[in-house]
Design an enzyme around this catalytic site. Structure first.
Site, PDB file in Angstrom:
ATOM      1  N   ASN A 186      -7.762  31.686 -19.046  1.00  0.00           N
ATOM      2  CA  ASN A 186      -7.122  30.918 -20.083  1.00  0.00           C
ATOM      3  C   ASN A 186      -7.378  29.362 -19.893  1.00  0.00           C
ATOM      4  O   ASN A 186      -7.497  28.909 -21.014  1.00  0.00           O
ATOM      5  CB  ASN A 186      -5.427  31.102 -19.880  1.00  0.00           C
ATOM      6  CG  ASN A 186      -5.208  30.500 -18.702  1.00  0.00           C
ATOM      7  OD1 ASN A 186      -4.648  29.106 -18.935  1.00  0.00           O
ATOM      8  ND2 ASN A 186      -4.894  30.953 -17.656  1.00  0.00           N
TER       9      ASN A 186
ATOM     10  N   CYS B 103      -0.618  36.215 -24.795  1.00  0.00           N
ATOM     11  CA  CYS B 103       0.665  35.869 -24.521  1.00  0.00           C
ATOM     12  C   CYS B 103       1.103  34.613 -25.069  1.00  0.00           C
ATOM     13  O   CYS B 103       0.219  33.920 -25.483  1.00  0.00           O
ATOM     14  CB  CYS B 103       0.986  36.122 -23.047  1.00  0.00           C
ATOM     15  SG  CYS B 103       0.443  34.366 -22.187  1.00  0.00           S
TER      16      CYS B 103
ATOM     17  N   GLU C 110      -7.707  41.438 -14.807  1.00  0.00           N
ATOM     18  CA  GLU C 110      -6.727  42.008 -15.687  1.00  0.00           C
ATOM     19  C   GLU C 110      -7.396  43.138 -16.327  1.00  0.00           C
ATOM     20  O   GLU C 110      -6.522  44.043 -16.638  1.00  0.00           O
ATOM     21  CB  GLU C 110      -6.227  41.036 -16.653  1.00  0.00           C
ATOM     22  CG  GLU C 110      -5.057  41.389 -17.475  1.00  0.00           C
ATOM     23  CD  GLU C 110      -4.552  40.354 -18.643  1.00  0.00           C
ATOM     24  OE1 GLU C 110      -4.657  39.270 -18.250  1.00  0.00           O
ATOM     25  OE2 GLU C 110      -4.431  40.760 -19.585  1.00  0.00           O
TER      26      GLU C 110
HETATM   27  C1  2E4 Z   1      -2.107  36.848 -15.167  1.00  0.00           C
HETATM   28  C2  2E4 Z   1      -2.347  36.874 -16.299  1.00  0.00           C
HETATM   29  O1  2E4 Z   1      -6.465  35.548 -16.582  1.00  0.00           O
HETATM   30  P1  2E4 Z   1      -6.807  34.268 -16.203  1.00  0.00           P
HETATM   31  O2  2E4 Z   1      -8.027  34.193 -15.699  1.00  0.00           O
HETATM   32  O3  2E4 Z   1      -6.509  33.110 -17.071  1.00  0.00           O
HETATM   33  O4  2E4 Z   1      -5.401  33.840 -15.032  1.00  0.00           O
HETATM   34  P2  2E4 Z   1      -4.987  32.662 -14.210  1.00  0.00           P
HETATM   35  O5  2E4 Z   1      -4.498  32.916 -13.099  1.00  0.00           O
HETATM   36  O6  2E4 Z   1      -5.997  31.371 -14.410  1.00  0.00           O
HETATM   37  O7  2E4 Z   1      -3.693  32.299 -15.141  1.00  0.00           O
HETATM   38  C3  2E4 Z   1      -2.364  32.946 -15.019  1.00  0.00           C
HETATM   39  C4  2E4 Z   1      -2.412  34.246 -15.260  1.00  0.00           C
HETATM   40  C5  2E4 Z   1      -2.051  35.471 -14.494  1.00  0.00           C
HETATM   41  C6  2E4 Z   1      -2.727  34.916 -16.612  1.00  0.00           C
HETATM   42  N1  2E4 Z   1      -2.747  35.909 -17.185  1.00  0.00           N
HETATM   43 FE1  SF4 Z   2       2.020  35.874 -18.127  1.00  0.00          FE
HETATM   44 FE2  SF4 Z   2       1.217  33.639 -17.783  1.00  0.00          FE
HETATM   45 FE3  SF4 Z   2      -0.568  35.360 -17.792  1.00  0.00          FE
HETATM   46 FE4  SF4 Z   2       0.997  34.767 -19.771  1.00  0.00          FE
HETATM   47  S1  SF4 Z   2      -0.558  33.486 -19.076  1.00  0.00           S
HETATM   48  S2  SF4 Z   2       0.401  37.043 -19.499  1.00  0.00           S
HETATM   49  S3  SF4 Z   2       2.772  34.175 -19.063  1.00  0.00           S
HETATM   50  S4  SF4 Z   2       0.786  35.247 -16.344  1.00  0.00           S
END
Ligand code: 2E4
Ligand code: SF4
Length: 327
Positions: A234, A204, A136
């Site tokens: 996350n 978010c 990201e």
């Molecule tokens: C896009 C943005 O970013 P993270 O490593 O937490 O991604 P994950 O694919 O586990 O979660 C969905 C996501 C996708 C979160 N933020």
């Molecule tokens: Fe989007 Fe889910 Fe990532 Fe939050 S955690 S930015 S809602 S994909």
């Protein structure tokens, strides 16, 4: 499932709500499923569509080919961009190779890309708080590589240099720890008192809601089990937040079978939650695993009810309501 009275064996599970799939993940997974349905395999996906082993393995079995870069996609083929977003350079590369593209970037990530563009246009220096090497952050920085500097560790706060301290803004990755990010912002503001805040929260709703829920139960838990993959930012944050909020122990597992029996020894209250990229079927498997070992009493701890959904990418909209089959 039970009400508040404790189970005779004293063992109980506290189950966080909200947990699991967020709107951006559901949209991204449905995007790939619908692309498979509409165009047939193979569908190429650049990077993991979301950072979850089960989701990726399931889609691979259905005919998805995951690649690291668009250069691995045959000319003219269909490629989906992952939920974490891509830089303009990746879009350009895909166009050069005549790839057909569908962009599954979460709209809340796109929002941060737009903020980068806007502040870069206004000639700000942008301090992007995020984790080095995360997809990201690579996509977001790529919107204005000359203007964005990554701030990951406390050391980075001391070393970043800006052209004009009165024209600097901080933005962030969407999946960070809320508390740790605010600490980083305070440190940055000590160095740059004129540092501007983002126009709206970049972390978010789903990230912060899952952290609030795990915090609400952590202090009561001898052990918190977070379902999620190792590369899921996350999900990893949920383990850290649980420990900071008073859980005696916390671990990340992709599957119930990864639980080490020694973690359960001496535990009465076990907290369960899952990252935003985790299908609930994996949580249900973990609850079955715990029930078989005496934790049959499951109490849900609800701190928010999420209603948000996102429309599918334009190429796949057909008016039907859809829910991902990998749940
Ligand atoms: C896009 C943005 O970013 P993270 O490593 O937490 O991604 P994950 O694919 O586990 O979660 C969905 C996501 C996708 C979160 N933020
Ligand atoms: Fe989007 Fe889910 Fe990532 Fe939050 S955690 S930015 S809602 S994909």
């Amino acid at each position: 499932m039970s009400a508040a009275s404790p189970a005779p064996n004293g063992k109980r599970v506290l189950l966080a709500k909200p947990r699991g799939y967020c709107a951006g993940v559901d949209r991204a997974v449905v995007t790939v499923e619908k692309a498979l349905e509409k165009y047939g395999p193979p569908v190429y996906v650049r990077k993991e569509i979301v950072h979850n082993k089960h989701v990726v393995d399931t889609l691979r079995e259905r005919g998805v080919i995951f690649v690291e870069e668009t250069t691995e996609v045959p000319e003219g083929a269909l490629v989906v961009f992952s939920a974490h977003g891509v830089s303009p350079a990746v879009h350009a590369e895909a166009e050069e190779r005549n790839l057909r593209t569908i962009d599954a970037t979460c709209p809340l990530v796109t929002k941060v890309h737009k903020e980068v563009n806007r502040f870069a246009r206004d000639d700000y220096d942008i301090l992007l708080i995020g984790h080095e090497g995360h997809e990201e952050v690579e996509g977001t920085s790529g919107e204005a590589p000359d203007r964005v500097q990554l701030v990951d560790t406390a050391d980075d706060v001391d070393t970043v240099e800006v052209r004009d301290p009165s024209k600097v803004v901080w933005l962030s990755q969407t999946t960070l720890s809320v508390d740790e990010t605010m600490e980083r912002v305070d440190q940055l503001k000590e160095r740059f008192p004129g540092l501007a805040d983002p126009p709206s929260d970049d972390i978010c709703y789903a990230t912060s809601n899952r952290q609030v829920a795990v915090k609400a139960m952590a202090a009561e838990c001898d052990l918190v089990l977070v379902v999620g993959s190792r590369n899921s930012s996350n999900s990893k944050r949920l383990v850290e937040v649980a420990l900071q909020a008073g859980a005696r122990e916390a671990h990340l597992v992709d599957y119930a079978r990864e639980v080490d029996e020694s973690w359960l020894r001496g535990a009465d209250t076990v907290g369960v939650t899952s990252g935003a990229s985790v299908p609930d079927v994996l949580v249900l498997e973990l609850l079955d695993y715990l029930a078989e070992r005496g934790w049959e009493d499951v109490q849900e701890v609800t701190t928010a009810n999420e209603k948000i959904t996102f429309a599918l990418p334009r190429e796949l909209r057909d008016g039907e309501k859809t829910r991902s089959g990998v749940r």
